[in-house]
Write a protein that holds these residues in place. Sequence first.
Motif, PDB file in Angstrom:
ATOM      1  N   UNK A  55       0.853  -1.181   0.000  1.00 56.89           N
ATOM      2  CA  UNK A  55       0.000   0.000   0.000  1.00 56.89           C
ATOM      3  C   UNK A  55       0.896   1.240   0.000  1.00 56.89           C
ATOM      4  N   UNK A  56       0.612   2.169  -0.863  1.00 58.03           N
ATOM      5  CA  UNK A  56       1.436   3.368  -0.986  1.00 58.03           C
ATOM      6  C   UNK A  56       1.502   4.141   0.324  1.00 58.03           C
ATOM      7  N   UNK A  57       2.722   4.487   0.729  1.00 56.84           N
ATOM      8  CA  UNK A  57       2.932   5.311   1.903  1.00 56.84           C
ATOM      9  C   UNK A  57       2.973   4.576   3.235  1.00 56.84           C
ATOM     10  N   UNK A  58       2.843   3.256   3.237  1.00 64.83           N
ATOM     11  CA  UNK A  58       2.834   2.481   4.475  1.00 64.83           C
ATOM     12  C   UNK A  58       4.268   2.173   4.900  1.00 64.83           C
ATOM     13  N   UNK A  59       4.549   2.310   6.194  1.00 65.57           N
ATOM     14  CA  UNK A  59       5.852   1.909   6.717  1.00 65.57           C
ATOM     15  C   UNK A  59       5.915   0.385   6.779  1.00 65.57           C
ATOM     16  N   UNK A  60       7.088  -0.200   6.534  1.00 63.64           N
ATOM     17  CA  UNK A  60       7.196  -1.661   6.560  1.00 63.64           C
ATOM     18  C   UNK A  60       6.951  -2.213   7.965  1.00 63.64           C
ATOM     19  N   UNK A  61       6.107  -3.228   8.036  1.00 63.65           N
ATOM     20  CA  UNK A  61       5.720  -3.774   9.334  1.00 63.65           C
ATOM     21  C   UNK A  61       5.387  -5.257   9.195  1.00 63.65           C
ATOM     22  N   UNK A  62       5.735  -6.015  10.224  1.00 63.87           N
ATOM     23  CA  UNK A  62       5.385  -7.427  10.310  1.00 63.87           C
ATOM     24  C   UNK A  62       4.301  -7.593  11.361  1.00 63.87           C
ATOM     25  N   UNK A  63       3.229  -8.291  11.000  1.00 60.11           N
ATOM     26  CA  UNK A  63       2.144  -8.622  11.930  1.00 60.11           C
ATOM     27  C   UNK A  63       2.103 -10.134  12.071  1.00 60.11           C
ATOM     28  N   UNK A  64       1.963 -10.605  13.305  1.00 59.11           N
ATOM     29  CA  UNK A  64       1.817 -12.032  13.576  1.00 59.11           C
ATOM     30  C   UNK A  64       0.531 -12.218  14.372  1.00 59.11           C
ATOM     31  N   UNK A  65      -0.368 -13.075  13.846  1.00 60.57           N
ATOM     32  CA  UNK A  65      -1.610 -13.368  14.567  1.00 60.57           C
ATOM     33  C   UNK A  65      -1.486 -14.753  15.185  1.00 60.57           C
ATOM     34  N   UNK A  66      -1.796 -14.821  16.474  1.00 58.95           N
ATOM     35  CA  UNK A  66      -1.707 -16.062  17.243  1.00 58.95           C
ATOM     36  C   UNK A  66      -3.110 -16.587  17.541  1.00 58.95           C
ATOM     37  N   UNK A  67      -3.158 -17.710  18.240  1.00 57.04           N
ATOM     38  CA  UNK A  67      -4.433 -18.270  18.693  1.00 57.04           C
ATOM     39  C   UNK A  67      -5.237 -17.213  19.439  1.00 57.04           C
ATOM     40  N   UNK A  68      -6.516 -17.364  19.434  1.00 61.93           N
ATOM     41  CA  UNK A  68      -7.444 -16.488  20.151  1.00 61.93           C
ATOM     42  C   UNK A  68      -7.425 -15.049  19.614  1.00 61.93           C
ATOM     43  N   UNK A  69      -6.939 -14.841  18.397  1.00 62.12           N
ATOM     44  CA  UNK A  69      -6.962 -13.522  17.779  1.00 62.12           C
ATOM     45  C   UNK A  69      -5.937 -12.534  18.301  1.00 62.12           C
ATOM     46  N   UNK A  70      -5.002 -12.968  19.116  1.00 61.32           N
ATOM     47  CA  UNK A  70      -3.966 -12.079  19.642  1.00 61.32           C
ATOM     48  C   UNK A  70      -3.002 -11.723  18.512  1.00 61.32           C
TER      49      UNK A  70
END
Length: 93
Positions: A55-70
């Motif tokens: 997405x244009x203009x977004x800073x690079x980021x890693x997201x990790x989703x765990x059990x129970x939506x955390x």
Amino acid sequence: MSALFKNAVSKSVQELRLHFCQTSAESKQIKDFVIKNYKSLKAVNPSLPILVRECEGVSPKLWVRFDMGVEKSQCLKGMDEKAIMSTLETMTK
């Protein structure tokens, strides 16, 4: 993945998401990381959803989703491939 990443991620990890800008200089390292390592990561974790979001203009980021939506996230701005790999391994244990 590279020789650094040989093991599957924790079974509690439900999803990986990588967010970055397709044109910005600050996202170049993460984009190159995805191009170089996606196939290997997917081979070690075939049933894990690995989502790449540009997405244009977004800073690079890693997201990790765990059990129970955390969810946990980490900014990848300014990181080289080795630092990105280390962050990925740390967050998915």
